[in-house]
Scaffold this active site. Structure first.
Site, PDB file in Angstrom:
ATOM      1  N   GLY A  73       0.791  -0.981   0.004  1.00 22.38           N
ATOM      2  CA  GLY A  73      -0.092   0.083   0.156  1.00 22.38           C
ATOM      3  C   GLY A  73       0.747   1.133  -0.004  1.00 22.38           C
ATOM      4  N   ARG A  99      -0.260  -6.435  -4.855  1.00 20.03           N
ATOM      5  CA  ARG A  99      -1.635  -7.996  -5.342  1.00 20.03           C
ATOM      6  C   ARG A  99      -0.191  -9.018  -5.832  1.00 20.03           C
ATOM      7  NH1 ARG A  99      -6.411  -8.005  -8.232  1.00 20.03           N
ATOM      8  NH2 ARG A  99      -7.504  -6.565  -6.298  1.00 20.03           N
ATOM      9  N   GLY A 105       6.131  -2.406   3.251  1.00 21.38           N
ATOM     10  CA  GLY A 105       6.338  -3.034   4.738  1.00 21.38           C
ATOM     11  C   GLY A 105       7.144  -4.471   4.779  1.00 21.38           C
ATOM     12  N   ASP A 106       6.121  -5.235   5.742  1.00 19.92           N
ATOM     13  CA  ASP A 106       6.705  -6.482   6.113  1.00 19.92           C
ATOM     14  C   ASP A 106       6.088  -7.106   4.491  1.00 19.92           C
ATOM     15  OD1 ASP A 106       3.692  -6.136   6.209  1.00 19.92           O
ATOM     16  OD2 ASP A 106       3.852  -7.427   8.006  1.00 19.92           O
ATOM     17  N   THR A 153       6.446  -6.798   1.489  1.00 19.73           N
ATOM     18  CA  THR A 153       7.592  -6.210   0.242  1.00 19.73           C
ATOM     19  C   THR A 153       9.120  -6.631   0.587  1.00 19.73           C
ATOM     20  OG1 THR A 153       6.512  -4.753  -0.409  1.00 19.73           O
ATOM     21  CG2 THR A 153       8.335  -4.497  -1.687  1.00 19.73           C
ATOM     22  N   THR A 177       5.087   1.902   5.779  1.00 17.93           N
ATOM     23  CA  THR A 177       4.119   1.343   6.472  1.00 17.93           C
ATOM     24  C   THR A 177       3.340   2.235   6.893  1.00 17.93           C
ATOM     25  OG1 THR A 177       2.842   0.189   7.405  1.00 17.93           O
ATOM     26  CG2 THR A 177       4.373  -0.137   7.948  1.00 17.93           C
ATOM     27  N   ASP A 229       0.772   1.785   9.060  1.00 21.03           N
ATOM     28  CA  ASP A 229       1.352   1.263  10.177  1.00 21.03           C
ATOM     29  C   ASP A 229       1.517   0.301  11.414  1.00 21.03           C
ATOM     30  OD1 ASP A 229      -1.593   0.053   8.446  1.00 21.03           O
ATOM     31  OD2 ASP A 229      -0.389  -1.966   8.217  1.00 21.03           O
ATOM     32  N   ASP A 231       4.029  -1.016  11.767  1.00 19.05           N
ATOM     33  CA  ASP A 231       4.423  -2.973  12.071  1.00 19.05           C
ATOM     34  C   ASP A 231       5.677  -3.018  11.886  1.00 19.05           C
ATOM     35  OD1 ASP A 231       3.637  -3.130   9.772  1.00 19.05           O
ATOM     36  OD2 ASP A 231       2.096  -3.726  10.293  1.00 19.05           O
ATOM     37  N   ARG A 234     -24.039  13.248  21.046  1.00 21.12           N
ATOM     38  CA  ARG A 234     -24.050  11.446  20.675  1.00 21.12           C
ATOM     39  C   ARG A 234     -22.250  10.867  20.654  1.00 21.12           C
ATOM     40  NH1 ARG A 234     -25.303  13.324  14.529  1.00 21.12           N
ATOM     41  NH2 ARG A 234     -27.961  13.224  14.529  1.00 21.12           N
ATOM     42  N   MET A 259      -7.526   2.478  10.710  1.00 24.95           N
ATOM     43  CA  MET A 259      -6.240   1.272   9.612  1.00 24.95           C
ATOM     44  C   MET A 259      -5.274   0.870  10.795  1.00 24.95           C
ATOM     45  SD  MET A 259      -5.970   2.433   5.863  1.00 24.95           S
ATOM     46  CE  MET A 259      -7.018   2.307   4.253  1.00 24.95           C
ATOM     47  N   GLY A 260      -4.706   0.030  10.437  1.00 28.51           N
ATOM     48  CA  GLY A 260      -3.108  -0.455  11.464  1.00 28.51           C
ATOM     49  C   GLY A 260      -3.215  -1.727  11.322  1.00 28.51           C
ATOM     50  N   ARG A 261      -4.100  -2.750  10.083  1.00 31.86           N
ATOM     51  CA  ARG A 261      -4.064  -3.723  10.473  1.00 31.86           C
ATOM     52  C   ARG A 261      -4.600  -4.302  11.559  1.00 31.86           C
ATOM     53  NH1 ARG A 261      -3.496  -6.277   4.806  1.00 31.86           N
ATOM     54  NH2 ARG A 261      -2.328  -4.447   3.418  1.00 31.86           N
ATOM     55  N   HIS A 276      -9.193   5.467   3.505  1.00 29.05           N
ATOM     56  CA  HIS A 276      -7.136   5.482   3.069  1.00 29.05           C
ATOM     57  C   HIS A 276      -7.355   6.996   2.926  1.00 29.05           C
ATOM     58  CE1 HIS A 276      -8.496   1.441   0.960  1.00 29.05           C
ATOM     59  NE2 HIS A 276      -7.635   1.515   0.097  1.00 29.05           N
ATOM     60  N   GLN A 330      -6.059   8.367   5.354  1.00 31.66           N
ATOM     61  CA  GLN A 330      -5.332   7.903   6.046  1.00 31.66           C
ATOM     62  C   GLN A 330      -4.058   7.936   5.275  1.00 31.66           C
ATOM     63  OE1 GLN A 330      -6.337   5.718   9.691  1.00 31.66           O
ATOM     64  NE2 GLN A 330      -7.538   5.097   8.329  1.00 31.66           N
ATOM     65  N   ARG A 331      -4.286   7.492   4.359  1.00 28.05           N
ATOM     66  CA  ARG A 331      -2.838   7.479   4.094  1.00 28.05           C
ATOM     67  C   ARG A 331      -2.731   8.371   2.483  1.00 28.05           C
ATOM     68  NH1 ARG A 331      -3.686   0.744   1.797  1.00 28.05           N
ATOM     69  NH2 ARG A 331      -3.559   1.683  -0.350  1.00 28.05           N
TER      70      ARG A 331
HETATM   71  O1  F6P Z   1      -1.083  -2.040   5.821  1.00 31.60           O
HETATM   72  C1  F6P Z   1      -1.315  -0.659   5.248  1.00 31.60           C
HETATM   73  C2  F6P Z   1      -2.819  -0.416   5.026  1.00 31.60           C
HETATM   74  O2  F6P Z   1      -3.453   0.772   5.096  1.00 31.60           O
HETATM   75  C3  F6P Z   1      -3.662  -1.303   6.479  1.00 31.60           C
HETATM   76  O3  F6P Z   1      -3.716  -0.186   6.602  1.00 31.60           O
HETATM   77  C4  F6P Z   1      -5.562  -1.264   5.554  1.00 31.60           C
HETATM   78  O4  F6P Z   1      -5.261  -3.200   6.704  1.00 31.60           O
HETATM   79  C5  F6P Z   1      -4.935  -2.301   4.728  1.00 31.60           C
HETATM   80  O5  F6P Z   1      -3.839  -1.712   3.630  1.00 31.60           O
HETATM   81  C6  F6P Z   1      -5.843  -1.043   2.840  1.00 31.60           C
HETATM   82  O6  F6P Z   1      -5.327  -2.255   2.129  1.00 31.60           O
HETATM   83  P1  F6P Z   1      -5.518  -1.369   0.190  1.00 31.60           P
HETATM   84  O7  F6P Z   1      -5.417  -0.169  -0.043  1.00 31.60           O
HETATM   85  O8  F6P Z   1      -5.294  -3.055  -0.043  1.00 31.60           O
HETATM   86  O9  F6P Z   1      -7.318  -1.256   0.721  1.00 31.60           O
END
Ligand code: F6P
Length: 373
Positions: free
Chosen positions: A21, A83, A125-126, A128, A148, A150, A152, A185, A192-194, A295, A297-298
């Site tokens: 990612g 992928r 990340g881990d 790759t 990453t 995450d 992690d 409320r 995210m963060g897996r 996303h 967050q990315r």
């Molecule tokens: O590892 C980064 C990450 O953004 C995770 O936090 C999240 O679960 C995953 O990738 C989402 O992946 P994709 O872009 O395939 O939806």
């Protein structure tokens, strides 16, 4: 035939790829590595779309102009893919009725050599970096750069991209506060963060969340509802609540919520935020809303911290290549950038998780934040 002197002057050919990612700061790494390499007189090649580019021999020579003006940009100018794993490529049967996995790593190694490349900087990340390590064992000289959101990856105190993701998440929590307060409320935000709770924990604490649910601490819905009811009782300050949920969080004895599981891909997590919101509404009678930050967050420009860390990692990776110090990953061990054997960082599917005795967890508990345990 190439003369001895011509061979001696053939420039070193460095390749770079980004895999998995995307994450803010990738372009900072690419720029820093390319600029450092140009100054050594090397040629630099960008492999397109991660390992897919090595399978299909898609690489282009980078020139100084290609890395100009990209330091502050999110995404990656090289493209990426989460992928393609050359050790397990899906292959369709001749009549396309079935699929089977094929190991095409030897092809990747051959392509790398045929393209005349001398070394590879793999930024990922881990997943790759795990593939990069296996390719290193098959003869590709590799240096890894940990990325990453995450956070992690083992052996580095932090990965670039994480700080930006936390800043984005904190900003979202800040924006949820007034609307939660205005309507009295409960707002639940899924981050995210897996399987690691770093983004949720850090942004939850920085954003003043009342409940933070992370994968490392399985939660009890009753405890979560108790916390919200307790805030309700102190109506003067506590008639609304902010709940931050990591996508990999799960209730005690419950399962991780999955959005999709596709063959050959890491399962996509998600859905826990909405489930928690529904359970809170049932358990407390409070009006509750949920959102998934996803996303966002990315995206966006990397923070100053991530630009600097990405730049330091990129430049340090080139120094490692220059020293022919392969099968290593650059890492942050404050205040230094160090080199760690890739096998130590990502071997055997190793990943980092929030330590339960970390001071952020202890401080949050001390402040009365509930982890639902
Ligand atoms: O590892 C980064 C990450 O953004 C995770 O936090 C999240 O679960 C995953 O990738 C989402 O992946 P994709 O872009 O395939 O939806």
């Amino acid at each position: 035939m190439t003369s001895k002197s011509a061979r001696a002057t053939k420039p070193f050919r460095l390749a770079m790829l980004t895999g998995g990612g995307d994450c803010p700061g990738l372009n900072a790494v690419i720029r820093a590595a390319a600029r450092s390499a140009f100054r050594l007189g090397w040629e630099v090649f960008g492999i397109e779309d991660g390992f897919e580019g090595l399978l299909t021999r898609r690489a282009h020579k980078l020139h100084p102009r290609d890395v100009r003006g990209i330091l502050h940009l999110g995404g990656t100018i090289l493209g990426t893919s989460n992928r393609v794993n050359p050790f397990r490529v899906e292959r369709r049967s001749a009549n396309r009725s079935s699929t089977a996995d094929a190991d095409r790593s030897a092809e990747v190694v051959r392509n790398f050599k045929d393209m005349g490349l001398d070394a590879l900087i793999a930024i990922g990340g881990d997943g790759t970096l795990g593939i990069a390590l296996r390719l290193a064992k098959k003869g590709i000289p590799v240096v890894g750069v940990p990325k990453t959101i995450d956070n992690d990856i083992e052996c580095t105190s932090v990965t670039f991209g994480f700080d930006t993701a936390v800043a984005t998440a904190t900003d979202a929590i800040d924006k949820l506060h007034p609307t939660a307060q205005a309507h009295g409320r409960v707002m639940v935000v899924e981050l995210m963060g897996r399987n690691a709770g770093f983004i949720a924990l850090n942004s939850g604490v920085a954003g003043g969340a009342d409940v933070i649910l992370i994968p490392e601490i399985p939660f009890d819905m009753k405890r979560v509802c108790d916390k919200i009811r307790d805030r309700e009782k102190r109506r003067r300050t506590g008639y609304f609540s902010i709940v931050v949920v990591a996508e990999g969080a799960r209730s005690k004895g419950g399962k991780i919520h999955l959005r999709s599981v596709d063959e050959g891909e890491a399962p996509r997590l998600g859905g826990i935020g909405q489930w928690v919101a529904e359970e809170i509404a049932k358990g407390t009678g409070k009006e509750t809303r949920s959102l998934v930050l996803g996303h966002l967050q990315r995206g966006g420009p990397p923070t100053t911290f991530d630009r600097l860390l990405g730049t330091r990692f990129g430049a340090a990776a080139v120094r490692a290549v220059k020293d022919r110090d392969f099968e290593m990953m650059v890492a942050l061990n404050p205040p230094q950038i160090v080199r760690i054997p890739l096998a130590e960082a990502v071997g055997d599917g190793r990943t980092k998780r929030v330590p339960l005795d970390s001071d952020v967890v202890l401080s949050a508990r001390g402040l009365g934040v509930s982890f639902g345990d």
